[in-house]
Design a protein around this motif. Structure first.
Motif, PDB file in Angstrom:
ATOM      1  N   GLY A  30       0.762  -1.244   0.000  1.00  9.14           N
ATOM      2  CA  GLY A  30       0.000   0.000   0.000  1.00  9.14           C
ATOM      3  C   GLY A  30       0.793   1.295   0.000  1.00  9.14           C
ATOM      4  N   TYR A  31       2.101   1.246   0.160  1.00  6.23           N
ATOM      5  CA  TYR A  31       2.862   2.491   0.161  1.00  6.23           C
ATOM      6  C   TYR A  31       3.113   2.957  -1.276  1.00  6.23           C
ATOM      7  CZ  TYR A  31       6.924  -0.499  -0.724  1.00  6.23           C
ATOM      8  OH  TYR A  31       7.797  -1.409  -1.256  1.00  6.23           O
ATOM      9  N   CYS A  32       3.431   4.245  -1.415  1.00  9.72           N
ATOM     10  CA  CYS A  32       3.662   4.856  -2.722  1.00  9.72           C
ATOM     11  C   CYS A  32       5.093   5.363  -2.841  1.00  9.72           C
ATOM     12  CB  CYS A  32       2.709   6.026  -2.939  1.00  9.72           C
ATOM     13  SG  CYS A  32       0.964   5.569  -2.968  1.00  9.72           S
ATOM     14  N   VAL A 110      -2.326  11.317  -7.140  1.00 12.56           N
ATOM     15  CA  VAL A 110      -2.630  11.773  -5.789  1.00 12.56           C
ATOM     16  C   VAL A 110      -2.744  13.291  -5.803  1.00 12.56           C
ATOM     17  CG1 VAL A 110      -1.772  11.899  -3.407  1.00 12.56           C
ATOM     18  CG2 VAL A 110      -1.495   9.790  -4.743  1.00 12.56           C
ATOM     19  N   LEU A 111      -3.835  13.786  -5.270  1.00 14.33           N
ATOM     20  CA  LEU A 111      -4.048  15.220  -5.158  1.00 14.33           C
ATOM     21  C   LEU A 111      -2.961  15.803  -4.266  1.00 14.33           C
ATOM     22  CD1 LEU A 111      -6.095  17.412  -6.031  1.00 14.33           C
ATOM     23  CD2 LEU A 111      -7.296  16.971  -3.890  1.00 14.33           C
ATOM     24  N   LEU A 115      -1.211  14.836  -0.206  1.00 15.47           N
ATOM     25  CA  LEU A 115       0.117  14.236  -0.138  1.00 15.47           C
ATOM     26  C   LEU A 115       0.574  14.023   1.305  1.00 15.47           C
ATOM     27  CD1 LEU A 115       2.423  13.251  -1.944  1.00 15.47           C
ATOM     28  CD2 LEU A 115       3.390  15.549  -1.806  1.00 15.47           C
ATOM     29  N   ALA A 116       0.263  14.959   2.176  1.00 16.91           N
ATOM     30  CA  ALA A 116       0.699  14.872   3.578  1.00 16.91           C
ATOM     31  C   ALA A 116       0.171  13.623   4.273  1.00 16.91           C
ATOM     32  CB  ALA A 116       0.276  16.119   4.346  1.00 16.91           C
ATOM     33  N   THR A 117      -0.987  13.134   3.868  1.00 16.34           N
ATOM     34  CA  THR A 117      -1.581  11.958   4.519  1.00 16.34           C
ATOM     35  C   THR A 117      -1.393  10.675   3.703  1.00 16.34           C
ATOM     36  OG1 THR A 117      -3.739  12.458   3.528  1.00 16.34           O
ATOM     37  CG2 THR A 117      -3.297  13.340   5.750  1.00 16.34           C
ATOM     38  N   LYS A 126       8.270  13.674  -0.020  1.00 15.31           N
ATOM     39  CA  LYS A 126       7.125  14.585   0.003  1.00 15.31           C
ATOM     40  C   LYS A 126       7.591  16.040  -0.108  1.00 15.31           C
ATOM     41  CE  LYS A 126       4.070  11.684   2.762  1.00 15.31           C
ATOM     42  NZ  LYS A 126       3.221  11.628   3.963  1.00 15.31           N
ATOM     43  N   ARG A 127       8.698  16.359   0.540  1.00 13.55           N
ATOM     44  CA  ARG A 127       9.229  17.723   0.468  1.00 13.55           C
ATOM     45  C   ARG A 127       9.695  18.030  -0.956  1.00 13.55           C
ATOM     46  NH1 ARG A 127      14.576  18.760   3.238  1.00 13.55           N
ATOM     47  NH2 ARG A 127      15.410  19.756   1.403  1.00 13.55           N
TER      48      ARG A 127
END
Length: 146
Positions: A30-32, A110-111, A115-117, A126-127
């Protein structure tokens, strides 16, 4: 930490479409992560990214500039890994048609506001995505401690 047996060079793509980022999701866990794959000997990182997108999604991409490179040391499945990642912007003519042909992954849009969640690995990417979306200079590097 045990020592890795090799250093892997990975070409990764950053593609935006209508306030979304293209991510690759591991169907089992499930991780991206950002899409891409291994650079083969004698192959440029840009060519490797284009090849991987064709192999995994039968999608032709235009690989653009290198955004940033980073070194990443981590454990995966109990084994030590050592990667050099080359992140590049990429585009394609029909982003809404990017679909995986591999059984263990799927491509998801992904919107950026979500992204934070989202479980993105490694988390510091993410940064990179936020900075790239904002048009910021991405002259940073990250070395994950061993």
């Amino acid at each position: 930490m045990d020592q890795p047996t090799k250093i892997e060079v990975i070409a990764r793509g950053i593609m935006f479409h209508e306030k979304h980022i293209l991510l690759c999701r591991n169907r089992k866990h499930g991780y991206c992560y950002l899409p891409g794959g291994h650079v083969e000997p004698g192959e440029s990182a840009a060519r490797a990214l284009a090849r991987e997108m064709m192999e995994e999604a039968t999608t032709t991409v235009v690989v653009q500039e290198v955004v940033v490179t980073e070194e990443h040391l981590f454990m995966q499945g109990g084994k030590p890994r050592h990667e050099f990642n080359v992140y590049m912007r990429m585009q394609c003519d029909a982003p809404e048609r990017v679909r995986s042909v591999e059984p263990y992954i799927e491509f998801v849009w992904v919107l950026l506001d979500e992204l934070a969640t989202t479980d993105v690995r490694p988390v510091h990417v993410k940064r990179l995505i936020d900075d790239a979306a904002a048009g910021k200079s991405l002259l940073w590097s990250s070395v994950t401690p061993a």
